[in-house]
Scaffold this motif. Sequence first.
Motif, PDB file in Angstrom:
ATOM      1  N   ILE A  80       0.670  -0.809   0.187  1.00  0.00           N
ATOM      2  CA  ILE A  80       0.052   0.298   0.079  1.00  0.00           C
ATOM      3  C   ILE A  80       0.496   0.922  -0.315  1.00  0.00           C
ATOM      4  CG2 ILE A  80      -1.687   1.542   1.502  1.00  0.00           C
ATOM      5  CD1 ILE A  80      -2.671  -0.885   2.544  1.00  0.00           C
ATOM      6  N   GLU A  81       0.852   2.231  -0.896  1.00  0.00           N
ATOM      7  CA  GLU A  81       1.584   3.051  -1.423  1.00  0.00           C
ATOM      8  C   GLU A  81       1.779   4.116  -0.017  1.00  0.00           C
ATOM      9  OE1 GLU A  81       0.658   5.305  -4.692  1.00  0.00           O
ATOM     10  OE2 GLU A  81       2.492   6.804  -4.217  1.00  0.00           O
ATOM     11  N   HIS A  82       0.343   4.157   0.841  1.00  0.00           N
ATOM     12  CA  HIS A  82       1.164   5.172   1.823  1.00  0.00           C
ATOM     13  C   HIS A  82       2.075   4.351   3.449  1.00  0.00           C
ATOM     14  CE1 HIS A  82      -2.447   7.866   2.136  1.00  0.00           C
ATOM     15  NE2 HIS A  82      -3.686   6.822   1.477  1.00  0.00           N
ATOM     16  N   LEU A  83       1.662   3.563   3.438  1.00  0.00           N
ATOM     17  CA  LEU A  83       2.973   2.579   4.175  1.00  0.00           C
ATOM     18  C   LEU A  83       4.086   2.501   3.639  1.00  0.00           C
ATOM     19  CD1 LEU A  83       0.044  -0.084   5.383  1.00  0.00           C
ATOM     20  CD2 LEU A  83       0.939   1.792   6.373  1.00  0.00           C
ATOM     21  N   GLU A  84       4.513   1.968   2.290  1.00  0.00           N
ATOM     22  CA  GLU A  84       5.620   2.043   1.904  1.00  0.00           C
ATOM     23  C   GLU A  84       6.439   3.003   1.472  1.00  0.00           C
ATOM     24  OE1 GLU A  84       5.339   2.190  -3.212  1.00  0.00           O
ATOM     25  OE2 GLU A  84       7.786   1.837  -2.580  1.00  0.00           O
ATOM     26  N   LYS A  85       5.536   4.508   1.854  1.00  0.00           N
ATOM     27  CA  LYS A  85       6.166   6.018   2.035  1.00  0.00           C
ATOM     28  C   LYS A  85       6.990   5.756   3.163  1.00  0.00           C
ATOM     29  CE  LYS A  85       4.454   8.431  -1.913  1.00  0.00           C
ATOM     30  NZ  LYS A  85       2.932   8.944  -2.287  1.00  0.00           N
ATOM     31  N   THR A  86       5.844   5.276   4.032  1.00  0.00           N
ATOM     32  CA  THR A  86       6.145   5.469   6.115  1.00  0.00           C
ATOM     33  C   THR A  86       7.082   4.311   6.933  1.00  0.00           C
ATOM     34  OG1 THR A  86       4.144   4.950   6.095  1.00  0.00           O
ATOM     35  CG2 THR A  86       4.412   6.753   6.267  1.00  0.00           C
ATOM     36  N   ILE A  87       6.741   2.874   5.764  1.00  0.00           N
ATOM     37  CA  ILE A  87       7.596   1.881   6.878  1.00  0.00           C
ATOM     38  C   ILE A  87       8.465   1.638   6.222  1.00  0.00           C
ATOM     39  CG2 ILE A  87       7.621   0.661   8.122  1.00  0.00           C
ATOM     40  CD1 ILE A  87       4.092  -0.106   8.120  1.00  0.00           C
TER      41      ILE A  87
END
Length: 421
Positions: free
Chosen positions: A133-140
């Motif tokens: 999920i792009e949101h999580l790829e960017k933050t984790i």
Amino acid sequence: MVKMNNTKDLEKLHEKHLQYRSRCLNLIASENYSTPKVRSYLASDFGNRYGCYETLKPEEREYTGNRYIHEFEMATHDLVRDVFKADYVDLRPIGGHMAGMATVLGLTDPGDLVFEVSMADWGHGLVGPMRTIEHLEKTIRVKNLPYDHNQKLEVEKAVEMIDAYKPRLIIFGGSGTLFADPIKEIMNRTRHLDETFFAYDASHVTGLIAGGVFKNPLDQGVDIVFGSTHKSFPGPQGGMILSRKEKPFRLVGDALSPALVTSHHLNRLPAFAASLLEMKEYGHDYSKQVIRNARRLGAELDKRGIKVIAAEEGYTDSHILLIDVDEFGSSREISTGLEEDNILLSDDFGQSGREIRLGTPEITRRGMKENDMVAVADILAKGIKGEISGEELRERVAELVGKFDSFEYGFPGRASEDFSG
Ligand SMILES: *Cc1c(COP(=O)(O)O)cnc(C)c1O
């Protein structure tokens, strides 16, 4: 495709499933057999109710009508505390995966690094898949813990990596766990990193921990244990979060709800409570037998020319065996081939393409003992090597599983009653 026009149609199709599964030899390590008594409670009225609450305030339910639901949930928490030696319990996650997501989201800030077991080492794939999920790829950010060819944690390497990268969260435990990790030692040696949380994904080994035959990660000092209630633990499908520390417990619970779950499928509670009572009574004997069966199955497969991972380490300390079938074909071909012959197991989902995972929880619940592993190994080895015809294999499977219609280590009742719906 089957069309369901009335309830007779759905009953017929469901009956087909029950008959089919009763003919199968189930060696899927992540499944188990719940007793009819445990299953019967899943039809509870609780399954139509809302029991939302804020993590540390379960007594302040958001909905009215929760008088007995609250009592029931708290009494179930007490059983969990007793069985898993935990102080804090959360049964709101619908499964182990969701419990893991809450752990990751609750214990990290955007940009933080998480260590987990790689899928190549039979990790479950928690942070990896979250990052699709792009949101999580960017933050984790994620890195993998080092395991050797016997699926043992490489302690020196792990300590070095932790020192070098200073992860915010380390999640031990996977879907192919053969041995307990020396977590206490690693925590002691990285004590200077006081911003790092330690978690254990016990999805697979909850039943063995409950039975007292696998190291309880809470005793080793981890902040959070999360897992499933339906793998080596023979309860209804569900998830849980356990801790002895209030702060990480609250952070995880607050990430879980209301962001990830609002209706927590309360009908799991009576079924899970019954399976906890069952495990209090039979769990030690059950889990000892699960491990004895796994080790004997390993030895018998080894004798028959099947390469078993960690042979020099005694094969396993859990309910799981890993075998390398490369000599005989790809793991996918072999597992789908054996599925045609009513043998159910897990391939490695295209990781190495050569390993297969076997588990003994369900066959142990169905009453098989060490000596029965000779027949299981013989069937498996002949099937993997393609030494006998599919028809002969299916007959031998039917003959073997037909002898285990009753089950053990659970409340009384016959499996056949359950299988007939
Ligand atoms: C099965 C598994 C999960 C997921 O649990 P569910 O109950 O299926 O949601 C998480 N972690 C590991 C290590 C698993 O094996």
